[in-house]
Design a protein around this motif. Structure first.
Motif, PDB file in Angstrom:
ATOM      1  N   ALA A   1       0.922  -1.298  -0.119  1.00 39.93           N
ATOM      2  CA  ALA A   1       0.014   0.012  -0.104  1.00 39.93           C
ATOM      3  C   ALA A   1       0.714   1.257  -0.032  1.00 39.93           C
ATOM      4  CB  ALA A   1      -0.776  -0.058   1.140  1.00 39.93           C
ATOM      5  N   SER A   2       2.152   1.168   0.014  1.00 40.18           N
ATOM      6  CA  SER A   2       2.842   2.468   0.436  1.00 40.18           C
ATOM      7  C   SER A   2       3.045   3.061  -1.205  1.00 40.18           C
ATOM      8  CB  SER A   2       4.459   1.996   0.435  1.00 40.18           C
ATOM      9  OG  SER A   2       5.050   1.318  -0.328  1.00 40.18           O
ATOM     10  N   LEU A   3       3.156   4.533  -1.074  1.00 38.61           N
ATOM     11  CA  LEU A   3       3.020   5.165  -2.379  1.00 38.61           C
ATOM     12  C   LEU A   3       4.315   5.098  -3.162  1.00 38.61           C
ATOM     13  CD1 LEU A   3       1.863   8.547  -0.890  1.00 38.61           C
ATOM     14  CD2 LEU A   3       0.393   6.781  -2.092  1.00 38.61           C
ATOM     15  N   THR A   4       4.224   5.177  -4.456  1.00 40.82           N
ATOM     16  CA  THR A   4       5.441   5.054  -5.150  1.00 40.82           C
ATOM     17  C   THR A   4       6.011   6.235  -5.528  1.00 40.82           C
ATOM     18  OG1 THR A   4       4.099   5.130  -7.344  1.00 40.82           O
ATOM     19  CG2 THR A   4       4.434   2.866  -6.551  1.00 40.82           C
ATOM     20  N   ARG A   5       5.547   7.413  -5.164  1.00 43.17           N
ATOM     21  CA  ARG A   5       6.128   8.569  -5.340  1.00 43.17           C
ATOM     22  C   ARG A   5       5.604   9.651  -4.490  1.00 43.17           C
ATOM     23  NH1 ARG A   5       3.086  12.049  -8.887  1.00 43.17           N
ATOM     24  NH2 ARG A   5       1.311  10.585  -9.631  1.00 43.17           N
ATOM     25  N   ASP A   6       6.137  10.658  -4.129  1.00 40.26           N
ATOM     26  CA  ASP A   6       5.786  11.629  -3.102  1.00 40.26           C
ATOM     27  C   ASP A   6       4.665  12.657  -3.771  1.00 40.26           C
ATOM     28  OD1 ASP A   6       5.510  13.373  -1.028  1.00 40.26           O
ATOM     29  OD2 ASP A   6       7.409  14.190  -1.032  1.00 40.26           O
ATOM     30  N   VAL A   7       3.425  12.541  -3.578  1.00 43.36           N
ATOM     31  CA  VAL A   7       2.327  13.213  -3.992  1.00 43.36           C
ATOM     32  C   VAL A   7       1.935  14.504  -3.365  1.00 43.36           C
ATOM     33  CG1 VAL A   7       1.366  11.255  -5.205  1.00 43.36           C
ATOM     34  CG2 VAL A   7       0.763  11.832  -2.837  1.00 43.36           C
ATOM     35  N   SER A   8       2.983  14.831  -2.369  1.00 42.82           N
ATOM     36  CA  SER A   8       2.727  15.956  -1.566  1.00 42.82           C
ATOM     37  C   SER A   8       3.085  17.316  -2.240  1.00 42.82           C
ATOM     38  CB  SER A   8       3.223  15.930  -0.181  1.00 42.82           C
ATOM     39  OG  SER A   8       4.509  15.865  -0.071  1.00 42.82           O
ATOM     40  N   LEU A   9       4.057  17.216  -3.335  1.00 41.95           N
ATOM     41  CA  LEU A   9       4.603  18.499  -4.113  1.00 41.95           C
ATOM     42  C   LEU A   9       3.617  19.176  -4.625  1.00 41.95           C
ATOM     43  CD1 LEU A   9       7.823  16.755  -5.120  1.00 41.95           C
ATOM     44  CD2 LEU A   9       7.542  18.056  -3.158  1.00 41.95           C
TER      45      LEU A   9
END
Length: 84
Positions: A76-84
């Protein structure tokens, strides 16, 4: 790939076929121009896609039919940082 002149290939067809099976494709030329290639049956089937389908392969798997017993957990971990 070995090259054969047409007249030599005609005269030694059995050798051309045996070499196609043992050594790979055999090139046939006429007046120095490549006009044909002799392949083994196995090489032809690989190239023409006449092998079993992916579905048939999956159905033949030892895991086929284990839908209720086989548990595959997804990370379930994200593959990239989507907070940008």
């Amino acid at each position: 790939m070995q090259t054969w002149q047409m007249q030599d290939a005609k005269a030694r067809l059995s050798e051309v076929v045996k070499r196609a099976e043992q050594d790979g494709p055999q090139d046939i030329t006429v007046h120095g121009k490549s006009v044909a290639v002799v392949l083994s049956r196995a090489a032809f089937e690989r190239m023409s896609g006449q092998q079993a389908s992916l579905l048939a392969f999956m159905q033949a798997s030892p895991l086929a039919g284990l839908d209720d017993e086989l548990v595959i957990e997804r990370d379930a971990s994200l593959t990239r940082d989507v907070s940008l």
